[in-house]
Design an enzyme around this catalytic site. Sequence first.
Site, PDB file in Angstrom:
ATOM      1  N   CYS A  34      49.183  -7.299 -22.532  1.00 50.76           N
ATOM      2  CA  CYS A  34      50.255  -6.314 -22.308  1.00 50.76           C
ATOM      3  C   CYS A  34      51.540  -6.949 -21.806  1.00 50.76           C
ATOM      4  CB  CYS A  34      49.808  -5.262 -21.299  1.00 50.76           C
ATOM      5  SG  CYS A  34      49.450  -5.983 -19.695  1.00 50.76           S
ATOM      6  N   ASP A  36      52.099  -7.921 -18.734  1.00 53.02           N
ATOM      7  CA  ASP A  36      52.331  -7.698 -17.311  1.00 53.02           C
ATOM      8  C   ASP A  36      52.135  -9.011 -16.545  1.00 53.02           C
ATOM      9  OD1 ASP A  36      52.813  -5.122 -17.915  1.00 53.02           O
ATOM     10  OD2 ASP A  36      50.994  -4.309 -17.025  1.00 53.02           O
ATOM     11  N   CYS A  59      51.706  -2.191 -14.806  1.00 48.21           N
ATOM     12  CA  CYS A  59      51.322  -0.785 -14.787  1.00 48.21           C
ATOM     13  C   CYS A  59      50.840  -0.376 -13.391  1.00 48.21           C
ATOM     14  CB  CYS A  59      50.215  -0.560 -15.809  1.00 48.21           C
ATOM     15  SG  CYS A  59      48.670  -1.356 -15.337  1.00 48.21           S
ATOM     16  N   CYS A 103      43.189  -4.456 -16.109  1.00 44.24           N
ATOM     17  CA  CYS A 103      44.388  -4.673 -15.285  1.00 44.24           C
ATOM     18  C   CYS A 103      44.032  -5.303 -13.946  1.00 44.24           C
ATOM     19  CB  CYS A 103      45.120  -3.363 -15.047  1.00 44.24           C
ATOM     20  SG  CYS A 103      45.442  -2.434 -16.551  1.00 44.24           S
TER      21      CYS A 103
HETATM   22 FE1  FES Z   1      49.052  -4.502 -18.265  1.00 43.07          FE
HETATM   23 FE2  FES Z   1      47.735  -2.832 -16.801  1.00 43.07          FE
HETATM   24  S1  FES Z   1      48.569  -2.458 -18.761  1.00 43.07           S
HETATM   25  S2  FES Z   1      48.026  -4.922 -16.447  1.00 43.07           S
END
Ligand code: FES
Length: 126
Positions: A34, A36, A59, A103
């Site tokens: 993602c 992140d 997120c 996550c």
């Molecule tokens: Fe990327 Fe949660 S969607 S860490």
Amino acid sequence: MEYSDKVMDYFMNPKNMGTMEEPDGVGEVGNPSCGDQMTIQIKVEDDRIVDIKFKTFGCAAAIATSSMVTELARNKTLDEALQLTNQEVEEELGGLPPIKRHCSLLAEEGLEAAIENYRSKQEGNS
Ligand code: FES
């Protein structure tokens, strides 16, 4: 998707968020699926984590689990902190929706990376 009250609390009022001056160890990790990212900084005295901060661009689950792992790791020895798993972090938060479980890996990996960074610097100094 339902988050527990505790996840929402840690997302809305994250503990230990921010940065510190002159950390002893820094871990930076990313979730390739993602994009992140999180950074954990630790201050270490006598092999114990005496201060810990995080910054997460991600997120709600990533932010809540990052914050919780800093709470759980504070005042632990480095070896104790390395035993923390993302499952424990998730349990402390009252669970995560199944599609958000991945996550919580950021939190575990970020802490490990900060400890490894600290230890590699120590080896460099000895
Ligand atoms: Fe990327 Fe949660 S969607 S860490």
